[in-house]
Design a protein around this motif. Sequence first.
Motif, PDB file in Angstrom:
ATOM      1  N   SER A  86       0.174  -1.209   0.221  1.00 18.92           N
ATOM      2  CA  SER A  86      -0.029   0.081  -0.259  1.00 18.92           C
ATOM      3  C   SER A  86       0.521   1.264   0.278  1.00 18.92           C
ATOM      4  O   SER A  86       0.601   2.383   0.360  1.00 18.92           O
ATOM      5  N   ARG A  87       2.462   1.651  -0.201  1.00 17.39           N
ATOM      6  CA  ARG A  87       2.895   2.456   0.074  1.00 17.39           C
ATOM      7  C   ARG A  87       2.839   3.194  -1.191  1.00 17.39           C
ATOM      8  O   ARG A  87       2.939   4.179  -1.234  1.00 17.39           O
ATOM      9  N   LYS A  88       2.581   2.620  -2.377  1.00 16.31           N
ATOM     10  CA  LYS A  88       2.591   3.473  -3.827  1.00 16.31           C
ATOM     11  C   LYS A  88       0.805   3.219  -4.189  1.00 16.31           C
ATOM     12  O   LYS A  88       0.163   2.483  -3.823  1.00 16.31           O
ATOM     13  N   SER A  89       0.058   4.761  -4.255  1.00 19.23           N
ATOM     14  CA  SER A  89      -0.677   4.399  -5.350  1.00 19.23           C
ATOM     15  C   SER A  89      -0.998   3.920  -6.912  1.00 19.23           C
ATOM     16  O   SER A  89       0.367   3.772  -6.547  1.00 19.23           O
ATOM     17  N   ARG A  90      -1.639   4.045  -7.448  1.00 17.86           N
ATOM     18  CA  ARG A  90      -1.778   3.495  -9.081  1.00 17.86           C
ATOM     19  C   ARG A  90      -1.150   4.107  -9.810  1.00 17.86           C
ATOM     20  O   ARG A  90      -0.199   3.771 -10.372  1.00 17.86           O
ATOM     21  N   LYS A  91      -1.657   5.470  -9.161  1.00 19.78           N
ATOM     22  CA  LYS A  91      -0.087   6.286 -10.380  1.00 19.78           C
ATOM     23  C   LYS A  91       1.146   6.493  -9.604  1.00 19.78           C
ATOM     24  O   LYS A  91       1.938   6.063 -10.964  1.00 19.78           O
ATOM     25  N   GLN A  92       1.686   6.123  -8.778  1.00 17.01           N
ATOM     26  CA  GLN A  92       2.498   6.024  -8.491  1.00 17.01           C
ATOM     27  C   GLN A  92       3.078   4.336  -8.551  1.00 17.01           C
ATOM     28  O   GLN A  92       4.994   4.657  -9.053  1.00 17.01           O
ATOM     29  N   TYR A  93       1.953   3.793  -8.468  1.00 15.92           N
ATOM     30  CA  TYR A  93       3.013   2.172  -9.172  1.00 15.92           C
ATOM     31  C   TYR A  93       3.643   2.531 -10.566  1.00 15.92           C
ATOM     32  O   TYR A  93       3.638   1.595 -11.558  1.00 15.92           O
ATOM     33  N   SER A  94       2.147   3.114 -11.197  1.00 17.90           N
ATOM     34  CA  SER A  94       2.399   3.294 -13.041  1.00 17.90           C
ATOM     35  C   SER A  94       3.792   3.610 -13.221  1.00 17.90           C
ATOM     36  O   SER A  94       4.126   3.449 -14.464  1.00 17.90           O
ATOM     37  N   GLU A 106      -2.290   2.568 -15.626  1.00 22.75           N
ATOM     38  CA  GLU A 106      -2.690   2.454 -14.098  1.00 22.75           C
ATOM     39  C   GLU A 106      -4.643   1.929 -14.066  1.00 22.75           C
ATOM     40  O   GLU A 106      -3.871   1.244 -13.464  1.00 22.75           O
ATOM     41  N   GLU A 107      -5.005   1.662 -15.162  1.00 23.79           N
ATOM     42  CA  GLU A 107      -5.571   0.534 -15.214  1.00 23.79           C
ATOM     43  C   GLU A 107      -5.266  -0.584 -14.844  1.00 23.79           C
ATOM     44  O   GLU A 107      -6.671  -1.452 -14.609  1.00 23.79           O
ATOM     45  N   GLU A 108      -4.752  -0.925 -14.881  1.00 22.86           N
ATOM     46  CA  GLU A 108      -4.281  -2.859 -15.047  1.00 22.86           C
ATOM     47  C   GLU A 108      -3.749  -2.739 -13.382  1.00 22.86           C
ATOM     48  O   GLU A 108      -3.475  -3.907 -13.074  1.00 22.86           O
ATOM     49  N   ILE A 109      -3.233  -1.833 -12.838  1.00 22.07           N
ATOM     50  CA  ILE A 109      -3.181  -1.861 -10.953  1.00 22.07           C
ATOM     51  C   ILE A 109      -4.214  -1.957 -10.134  1.00 22.07           C
ATOM     52  O   ILE A 109      -4.881  -0.731 -10.268  1.00 22.07           O
ATOM     53  N   PHE A 110      -3.895  -3.007  -9.198  1.00 19.51           N
ATOM     54  CA  PHE A 110      -4.851  -2.545  -8.204  1.00 19.51           C
ATOM     55  C   PHE A 110      -4.403  -3.033  -6.874  1.00 19.51           C
ATOM     56  O   PHE A 110      -3.676  -3.767  -6.950  1.00 19.51           O
ATOM     57  N   THR A 111      -3.780  -1.746  -5.801  1.00 24.03           N
ATOM     58  CA  THR A 111      -3.603  -1.798  -4.680  1.00 24.03           C
ATOM     59  C   THR A 111      -4.157  -2.463  -3.431  1.00 24.03           C
ATOM     60  O   THR A 111      -5.062  -1.966  -3.613  1.00 24.03           O
ATOM     61  N   SER A 112      -3.601  -2.035  -2.681  1.00 28.68           N
ATOM     62  CA  SER A 112      -4.538  -2.146  -1.028  1.00 28.68           C
ATOM     63  C   SER A 112      -4.418  -1.025  -1.042  1.00 28.68           C
ATOM     64  O   SER A 112      -5.909  -1.163  -0.118  1.00 28.68           O
TER      65      SER A 112
END
Length: 325
Positions: A86-94, A106-112
């Motif tokens: 959960s350290r990053k948002s979807r945008k940050q992970y992208s 971003e739409e391919e990423i699902f985070t806690s």
Amino acid sequence: MTRQTREYWRPAAAGRSISSREGKKAMAEVLLTADAARSLVDSVDAFLFDCDGVIWKGDELIEGVPETLELLRKMGKKIVFVTNNSRKSRKQYSKKFKALGLDVTEEEIFTSSFAAAMFLKLNNFSPEKKVYVVGEDGILEELKLAGFECFGGPEDGKKNIMLEANFYFDHDKSVGAVIVGLDQYFNYYKMQYASLCIRENPGCLFIATNRDPTGHMTPAQEWPGAGTMVAAVSCSVQKEPIVVGKPSSFLMDFLLKSYNLETSRMCMVGDRLDTDILFGQNTGCKTLLVMSGVTTLPELQSASNTVHPDLYTNSVYDLVHLLES
């Protein structure tokens, strides 16, 4: 949970277990082979990948990941990333994917962190209430994007408590939810603030992004995971949290809204038995365990292990070698 919070939608938590004798028999049958790899690919339309220990360790890409993703995409498979971190948002992970040379939207990423925000949205969390965060920027960013007022996070990692005579620790009475996730800035101040909100604010929700005990925060070794922070707060308030990350099925509900697929046509690929593989089993997916992260072969084959994947292999790169052999 109080009477009020019992009315909230809760993620499922049940998982499949088998006896150690059945497990040993199954283990002899689930090693990924060329035939099994072809059968798996033919039977699924989407691959769900965990990130830490599967795609990368810390900030280092695991060998063969780009080739594996490219091959699966060429075969027409949908690729989704489902992470408990959960350290990053979807945008940050992208941005992280891009920095590692991977083209992921971003739409391919699902985070806690996203799941925690969506849990509040789904349950019509009052806009007049605030959210206190024991975690990092990913949770704060997803909450703000969802329209919720929140505070805490890294900023409170700088705060201290002076345990002196007659010291009274005040807290915001308008906090209606506390979200606890992975937090490298975790301290006594945060634990007390979260505990007071949960204990003293009527109906305050206690939400955990996940309960992973460890994680690959760096490629060199494992580090304490979000589960350690969750356990500390849980012990203090003597209450179990609502868990929204894997192995809860909550994330799957949002995934299914984005992709018109049946879970039986999906494969969950992960390195943890108690989160990734159990998540896949809870939601009806096929499961592939990789040994590039947390779980070792002796742990998988242990008589005490009750969670068995459909297939297991060393890393995702094995899919390329086996499918092209």
